[in-house]
Design a protein around this motif. Structure first.
Motif, PDB file in Angstrom:
ATOM      1  N   ARG A 252       0.831  -1.207   0.000  1.00  0.00           N
ATOM      2  CA  ARG A 252       0.000   0.000   0.000  1.00  0.00           C
ATOM      3  C   ARG A 252       0.870   1.262   0.000  1.00  0.00           C
ATOM      4  NH1 ARG A 252      -3.916   2.847  -1.937  1.00  0.00           N
ATOM      5  NH2 ARG A 252      -4.505   4.580  -0.585  1.00  0.00           N
ATOM      6  N   ILE A 253       1.891   1.278   0.840  1.00  0.00           N
ATOM      7  CA  ILE A 253       2.754   2.458   0.912  1.00  0.00           C
ATOM      8  C   ILE A 253       3.529   2.646  -0.389  1.00  0.00           C
ATOM      9  CG2 ILE A 253       4.767   3.440   2.082  1.00  0.00           C
ATOM     10  CD1 ILE A 253       3.691   2.099   4.657  1.00  0.00           C
ATOM     11  N   LYS A 254       3.988   1.538  -0.979  1.00  0.00           N
ATOM     12  CA  LYS A 254       4.749   1.644  -2.225  1.00  0.00           C
ATOM     13  C   LYS A 254       3.859   2.102  -3.385  1.00  0.00           C
ATOM     14  CE  LYS A 254       8.074  -1.475  -2.927  1.00  0.00           C
ATOM     15  NZ  LYS A 254       8.767  -2.782  -2.993  1.00  0.00           N
ATOM     16  N   ILE A 255       2.594   1.682  -3.364  1.00  0.00           N
ATOM     17  CA  ILE A 255       1.660   2.161  -4.389  1.00  0.00           C
ATOM     18  C   ILE A 255       1.468   3.666  -4.249  1.00  0.00           C
ATOM     19  CG2 ILE A 255      -0.787   2.141  -5.066  1.00  0.00           C
ATOM     20  CD1 ILE A 255      -0.759  -0.883  -4.388  1.00  0.00           C
ATOM     21  N   ALA A 262       6.910  -4.726  -7.272  1.00  0.00           N
ATOM     22  CA  ALA A 262       7.481  -6.040  -7.585  1.00  0.00           C
ATOM     23  C   ALA A 262       8.951  -6.123  -7.204  1.00  0.00           C
ATOM     24  CB  ALA A 262       7.311  -6.327  -9.074  1.00  0.00           C
ATOM     25  N   GLU A 263       9.613  -4.970  -7.060  1.00  0.00           N
ATOM     26  CA  GLU A 263      11.046  -4.955  -6.740  1.00  0.00           C
ATOM     27  C   GLU A 263      11.237  -4.946  -5.228  1.00  0.00           C
ATOM     28  OE1 GLU A 263      14.260  -5.696  -6.622  1.00  0.00           O
ATOM     29  OE2 GLU A 263      14.194  -5.031  -8.721  1.00  0.00           O
ATOM     30  N   LYS A 264      11.693  -6.078  -4.702  1.00  0.00           N
ATOM     31  CA  LYS A 264      11.896  -6.186  -3.262  1.00  0.00           C
ATOM     32  C   LYS A 264      13.370  -6.370  -2.896  1.00  0.00           C
ATOM     33  CE  LYS A 264       7.359  -8.172  -2.282  1.00  0.00           C
ATOM     34  NZ  LYS A 264       6.625  -9.217  -1.536  1.00  0.00           N
ATOM     35  N   ARG A 265      14.248  -6.372  -3.917  1.00  0.00           N
ATOM     36  CA  ARG A 265      15.663  -6.657  -3.652  1.00  0.00           C
ATOM     37  C   ARG A 265      16.520  -5.406  -3.564  1.00  0.00           C
ATOM     38  NH1 ARG A 265      16.651  -9.899  -8.896  1.00  0.00           N
ATOM     39  NH2 ARG A 265      15.505  -8.039  -9.556  1.00  0.00           N
ATOM     40  N   LEU A 266      16.007  -4.287  -4.084  1.00  0.00           N
ATOM     41  CA  LEU A 266      16.802  -3.069  -4.135  1.00  0.00           C
ATOM     42  C   LEU A 266      16.128  -1.951  -3.344  1.00  0.00           C
ATOM     43  CD1 LEU A 266      17.705  -3.012  -7.941  1.00  0.00           C
ATOM     44  CD2 LEU A 266      19.229  -3.596  -6.055  1.00  0.00           C
ATOM     45  N   PRO A 267      16.915  -1.047  -2.770  1.00  0.00           N
ATOM     46  CA  PRO A 267      16.328   0.128  -2.099  1.00  0.00           C
ATOM     47  C   PRO A 267      15.613   1.007  -3.109  1.00  0.00           C
ATOM     48  CG  PRO A 267      18.653  -0.154  -1.504  1.00  0.00           C
ATOM     49  CD  PRO A 267      18.386  -1.063  -2.655  1.00  0.00           C
ATOM     50  N   GLN A 268      14.547   1.661  -2.665  1.00  0.00           N
ATOM     51  CA  GLN A 268      13.806   2.582  -3.527  1.00  0.00           C
ATOM     52  C   GLN A 268      13.450   3.843  -2.741  1.00  0.00           C
ATOM     53  OE1 GLN A 268      10.769   0.892  -6.336  1.00  0.00           O
ATOM     54  NE2 GLN A 268      10.974  -0.928  -5.069  1.00  0.00           N
ATOM     55  N   ASP A 269      13.317   4.940  -3.460  1.00  0.00           N
ATOM     56  CA  ASP A 269      12.921   6.208  -2.845  1.00  0.00           C
ATOM     57  C   ASP A 269      11.734   6.777  -3.603  1.00  0.00           C
ATOM     58  OD1 ASP A 269      15.009   6.518  -0.818  1.00  0.00           O
ATOM     59  OD2 ASP A 269      16.368   6.673  -2.526  1.00  0.00           O
ATOM     60  N   GLY A 270      10.792   7.314  -2.865  1.00  0.00           N
ATOM     61  CA  GLY A 270       9.616   7.909  -3.477  1.00  0.00           C
ATOM     62  C   GLY A 270       9.055   9.010  -2.601  1.00  0.00           C
ATOM     63  N   ARG A 271       7.857   9.452  -2.959  1.00  0.00           N
ATOM     64  CA  ARG A 271       7.244  10.571  -2.247  1.00  0.00           C
ATOM     65  C   ARG A 271       5.735  10.402  -2.250  1.00  0.00           C
ATOM     66  NH1 ARG A 271      10.529  15.525  -1.894  1.00  0.00           N
ATOM     67  NH2 ARG A 271       9.332  17.190  -0.905  1.00  0.00           N
ATOM     68  N   ASP A 286       3.815  16.410   2.588  1.00  0.00           N
ATOM     69  CA  ASP A 286       4.606  15.428   1.845  1.00  0.00           C
ATOM     70  C   ASP A 286       5.246  14.435   2.803  1.00  0.00           C
ATOM     71  OD1 ASP A 286       3.978  16.760  -0.403  1.00  0.00           O
ATOM     72  OD2 ASP A 286       5.984  17.483  -0.884  1.00  0.00           O
ATOM     73  N   PHE A 287       5.357  13.194   2.332  1.00  0.00           N
ATOM     74  CA  PHE A 287       6.104  12.159   3.048  1.00  0.00           C
ATOM     75  C   PHE A 287       7.195  11.663   2.110  1.00  0.00           C
ATOM     76  CE2 PHE A 287       2.047  12.223   5.108  1.00  0.00           C
ATOM     77  CZ  PHE A 287       2.268  11.842   6.412  1.00  0.00           C
ATOM     78  N   ARG A 288       8.445  11.782   2.530  1.00  0.00           N
ATOM     79  CA  ARG A 288       9.553  11.231   1.752  1.00  0.00           C
ATOM     80  C   ARG A 288       9.715   9.768   2.144  1.00  0.00           C
ATOM     81  NH1 ARG A 288      14.587  14.244   3.038  1.00  0.00           N
ATOM     82  NH2 ARG A 288      15.305  12.440   4.181  1.00  0.00           N
ATOM     83  N   VAL A 289       9.588   8.863   1.196  1.00  0.00           N
ATOM     84  CA  VAL A 289       9.520   7.425   1.481  1.00  0.00           C
ATOM     85  C   VAL A 289      10.806   6.742   1.038  1.00  0.00           C
ATOM     86  CG1 VAL A 289       8.231   5.290   1.088  1.00  0.00           C
ATOM     87  CG2 VAL A 289       7.024   7.473   1.170  1.00  0.00           C
ATOM     88  N   SER A 290      11.362   5.932   1.917  1.00  0.00           N
ATOM     89  CA  SER A 290      12.554   5.142   1.591  1.00  0.00           C
ATOM     90  C   SER A 290      12.302   3.699   1.988  1.00  0.00           C
ATOM     91  CB  SER A 290      13.783   5.681   2.344  1.00  0.00           C
ATOM     92  OG  SER A 290      14.886   4.806   2.193  1.00  0.00           O
ATOM     93  N   SER A 291      12.461   2.779   1.020  1.00  0.00           N
ATOM     94  CA  SER A 291      12.329   1.347   1.331  1.00  0.00           C
ATOM     95  C   SER A 291      13.700   0.691   1.240  1.00  0.00           C
ATOM     96  CB  SER A 291      11.348   0.661   0.374  1.00  0.00           C
ATOM     97  OG  SER A 291      11.921   0.525  -0.908  1.00  0.00           O
ATOM     98  N   LEU A 292      13.961  -0.216   2.181  1.00  0.00           N
ATOM     99  CA  LEU A 292      15.271  -0.872   2.255  1.00  0.00           C
ATOM    100  C   LEU A 292      15.076  -2.366   2.504  1.00  0.00           C
ATOM    101  CD1 LEU A 292      18.429  -0.477   2.511  1.00  0.00           C
ATOM    102  CD2 LEU A 292      18.034  -0.449   4.974  1.00  0.00           C
ATOM    103  N   PRO A 293      15.580  -3.233   1.621  1.00  0.00           N
ATOM    104  CA  PRO A 293      15.427  -4.681   1.844  1.00  0.00           C
ATOM    105  C   PRO A 293      16.227  -5.119   3.068  1.00  0.00           C
ATOM    106  CG  PRO A 293      16.083  -4.192  -0.425  1.00  0.00           C
ATOM    107  CD  PRO A 293      16.254  -2.933   0.353  1.00  0.00           C
ATOM    108  N   THR A 294      15.567  -5.799   4.004  1.00  0.00           N
ATOM    109  CA  THR A 294      16.239  -6.354   5.176  1.00  0.00           C
ATOM    110  C   THR A 294      16.035  -7.867   5.195  1.00  0.00           C
ATOM    111  OG1 THR A 294      14.338  -6.140   6.653  1.00  0.00           O
ATOM    112  CG2 THR A 294      15.774  -4.221   6.454  1.00  0.00           C
ATOM    113  N   LEU A 295      16.536  -8.516   6.222  1.00  0.00           N
ATOM    114  CA  LEU A 295      16.508  -9.974   6.281  1.00  0.00           C
ATOM    115  C   LEU A 295      15.094 -10.531   6.259  1.00  0.00           C
ATOM    116  CD1 LEU A 295      18.660 -12.175   6.462  1.00  0.00           C
ATOM    117  CD2 LEU A 295      18.383 -12.159   8.948  1.00  0.00           C
ATOM    118  N   PHE A 296      14.141  -9.817   6.859  1.00  0.00           N
ATOM    119  CA  PHE A 296      12.790 -10.360   6.988  1.00  0.00           C
ATOM    120  C   PHE A 296      11.744  -9.506   6.265  1.00  0.00           C
ATOM    121  CE2 PHE A 296      15.154 -11.773  10.757  1.00  0.00           C
ATOM    122  CZ  PHE A 296      15.075 -13.144  10.551  1.00  0.00           C
ATOM    123  N   GLY A 297      12.161  -8.750   5.260  1.00  0.00           N
ATOM    124  CA  GLY A 297      11.228  -7.928   4.502  1.00  0.00           C
ATOM    125  C   GLY A 297      11.766  -6.528   4.330  1.00  0.00           C
ATOM    126  N   GLU A 298      10.966  -5.676   3.746  1.00  0.00           N
ATOM    127  CA  GLU A 298      11.404  -4.307   3.461  1.00  0.00           C
ATOM    128  C   GLU A 298      11.089  -3.383   4.632  1.00  0.00           C
ATOM    129  OE1 GLU A 298      10.881  -3.119  -0.995  1.00  0.00           O
ATOM    130  OE2 GLU A 298       9.313  -4.558  -0.517  1.00  0.00           O
TER     131      GLU A 298
END
Length: 583
Positions: A252-255, A262-271, A286-298
């Protein structure tokens, strides 16, 4: 899981098998829980059950009938929650709330109370009869509590989110601006668009705004899913949704942030940009969003960028009068370099934005290169750095020099190439503002030299260095004087004369500050003006210690000195200054 009270009483030989059978028959006819029925039949008393439960669970026990709870503590937990989980709030100490429970292993109950109150929860055990009587005493007539076990308990966080949502009509008030129209992975997209997930994420965003949080941390672990807010620089546990909700919340947050779900292996940045109702009007955040793959999910971190809270008035940031005067003189010069230093989250961007707002006039061409651009400023030409396509700080700086600038702001000097161009720009008639990550103002000089900049270039180009930290303000609503021994005051930096006259303050915790004793933050500033004497020391390669000694001789207020002044003024506490500065 809950213990079988009947088996425990039999094992401890507190009841006979015949008495247990009688109680079970009574329970089938009249309902209720076995422990309460054993008490009603007179086979055991409340104290015996409480002692046994305490021994079994390994937590302290309490006789609620002998305990008076303050009304302010009772108000922390709503009546329906107390009845649902059979809990009674007892006392609050700092950020910890103690609650009496019939089942201290009920993690769903504790998670809901944590989310609702923002406190850490410490359980003690009490008998069911004692808890029900206390609920009736403090909340009114007892309503038969719902079961807190099974499938329903696993959804308690969502139930809470939905209930909070009903109080704030978010579906009408929150509008996601420029949301994605197409989702590449159907399953993830479907999860992210389920109504409970949308409500839960909306509650997270609105709750963070209402609590004044600067960041939201959503962290997956092997057996836990944790959500924390950073409020006034400190992280607080807020919620622990069921682990099975992890992928749905992430999707939901990534949407919303227009990221690739679909990309869960690489870090991504959005807004994410949301619009919500506020006192009859609408407000955008505004919310600055950063996703980071960790051992048990993003892991997802969202930084709140609230334009209304951007402080552009330099006189309100916390500068000492002489320090602010030096900074205003430096940014008023037609050329040279002004550097703001400090760790991540110390307010450097706010100081730079305040500085360029002060000199932002129709006659001035201001260019900025930022990573990322946090706030849009009218009249300022802002460039978003994009490393992936080769648009780094150095490339942006080269282009700026062909754009006839008066003032150049570089988000951060990270390498020799950027530093070299910034120094040359400062020496060729431009005012350059930028940031560095150093511990204090004097060590910035050595940092530039370690990057490869020659001492004579540093001495010629640099006008001023401002090091800063953020400390929490003592809550003005609940601040009280704090008794501190004179030797302790002298040890942190006060002179004997000052130690005898100052009166430090601390907050004891109230509703306005969420029981923390602190509300808001203020800056500590160390402003080092590069005088002719300091330039001579830089040219001969003086150490940071020698530069500091000379700057203090010339009147520089150190970070610790700035903190001591704010303690004297009752703005912050001794603990905060000790946490962020060294003597």
């Amino acid at each position: 899981m809950p213990v079988r009270i009947g088996e425990l009483l039999l094992k401890e030989k507190r009841i006979t098998p015949e008495q247990l059978q009688d109680a079970l028959n009574y329970q089938r006819q009249n309902g209720g829980k076995l422990g309460a029925n054993l008490v009603r039949l007179g086979f055991v008393n409340d104290d015996e059950i409480t002692t046994l439960l305490s021994k079994q669970y390994g937590v302290p026990s309490i006789a609620l009938g002998q305990f008076d709870v303050e009304a302010s503590v009772i108000k922390l937990v709503p009546a329906d929650t107390a009845r649902k989980y059979q809990i009674v709030p007892l006392s609050r100490s700092g950020a910890t709330l103690t609650i009496a429970m019939t089942d201290p292993t009920n993690v769903f109950a504790m998670d809901d109370v944590k989310f609702m109150t923002g406190f850490n929860v410490e359980p003690v055990v009490s008998s069911e009869t004692g808890v029900l009587e206390a609920i009736e005493k403090y909340y009114g007539a007892v309503v038969q509590p719902q079961s807190a076990t099974g499938a329903g308990a696993g959804e308690s966080a969502l139930e809470l989110a939905a209930r909070t949502l009903d109080e704030m009509p978010l579906e009408e008030d929150v509008e996601v601006i420029n949301d994605l129209e197409e989702i590449s992975v159907e399953t993830l997209a479907k999860q992210g668009e389920e109504a409970p997930v949308i409500k839960l994420v909306n509650v997270l965003l609105m709750s963070a705004i209402s609590k004044g949080a600067s960041d939201i941390h959503i962290e997956p672990y092997e057996k836990e899913y944790r959500i924390r807010y950073r409020i006034d620089g400190i992280l607080y546990n807020m919620m622990a949704p069921p682990l099975r909700m992890r992928d749905a919340i992430t999707s939901r947050i990534k949407i919303m942030a227009k990221l690739d779900i679909a990309e869960k292996r690489l870090p991504q940045d959005g807004r994410i940009k949301i619009r919500f109702s506020d006192n009859g009007g609408t407000q955008d955040i505004d919310f600055r969003v950063s996703s980071l793959p960790t051992l048990f999910g993003e892991k997802i971190v969202m930084r709140l960028l609230d334009r209304t809270k951007l402080m552009l008035d330099m006189t309100k940031l916390g500068f000492e009068e002489e320090s602010l005067q030096k900074l205003e003189i430096a940014i008023g010069k037609p050329w040279g370099m002004v550097l703001v230093t400090g760790p991540t989250g110390s307010g450097k961007t706010n100081t730079l934005y305040s500085s360029i707002s002060r000199i932002n006039t129709a006659e001035t061409n201001i260019m900025t290169a930022e990573d990322p651009v946090e706030f849009n400023l009218m009249g300022v030409n802002q460039v978003q750095v994009r490393e992936s396509i080769g648009l780094n700080f150095a490339a942006a700086l080269r282009s700026f020099l062909r754009q006839d600038p008066n003032v150049i702001l570089v988000g951060e000097i990270r390498d020799f190439e950027t530093a070299e161009i910034a120094v040359k720009a400062a020496l060729t008639g431009h005012l350059v503002l930028s940031t560095l990550h150093t511990n204090d103002a004097p060590s910035t000089i050595n940092r530039l030299m370690n990057m490869g900049i020659e001492p004579f270039l540093v001495a010629s180009s640099l006008n001023l260095v401002c090091a800063q930290r953020l400390v929490r303000r003592v809550c003005s609503n609940c601040k009280v004087p704090e008794d501190v021994p004179l030797p302790a005051l002298e040890q942190i930096g006060f002179t004997p004369e000052e130690a005898r006259t100052i009166k430090p303050y601390k907050g004891y915790g109230c509703e306005k500050c969420n029981k923390t004793g602190y509300k808001g933050r203020v800056g500590l500033y160390e402003v080092m003006e590069i005088t002719d004497e300091l330039r001579e020391l830089i040219l001969v390669g003086a150490s940071a210690l020698e530069l500091r000694r000379k700057a203090v001789e010339e009147g520089m207020v150190t970070l610790r000195g700035s903190g001591l002044r704010k303690i004297s003024a009752g703005v912050t506490s001794i603990e905060e200054v000790l946490r962020e500065t060294v003597r």
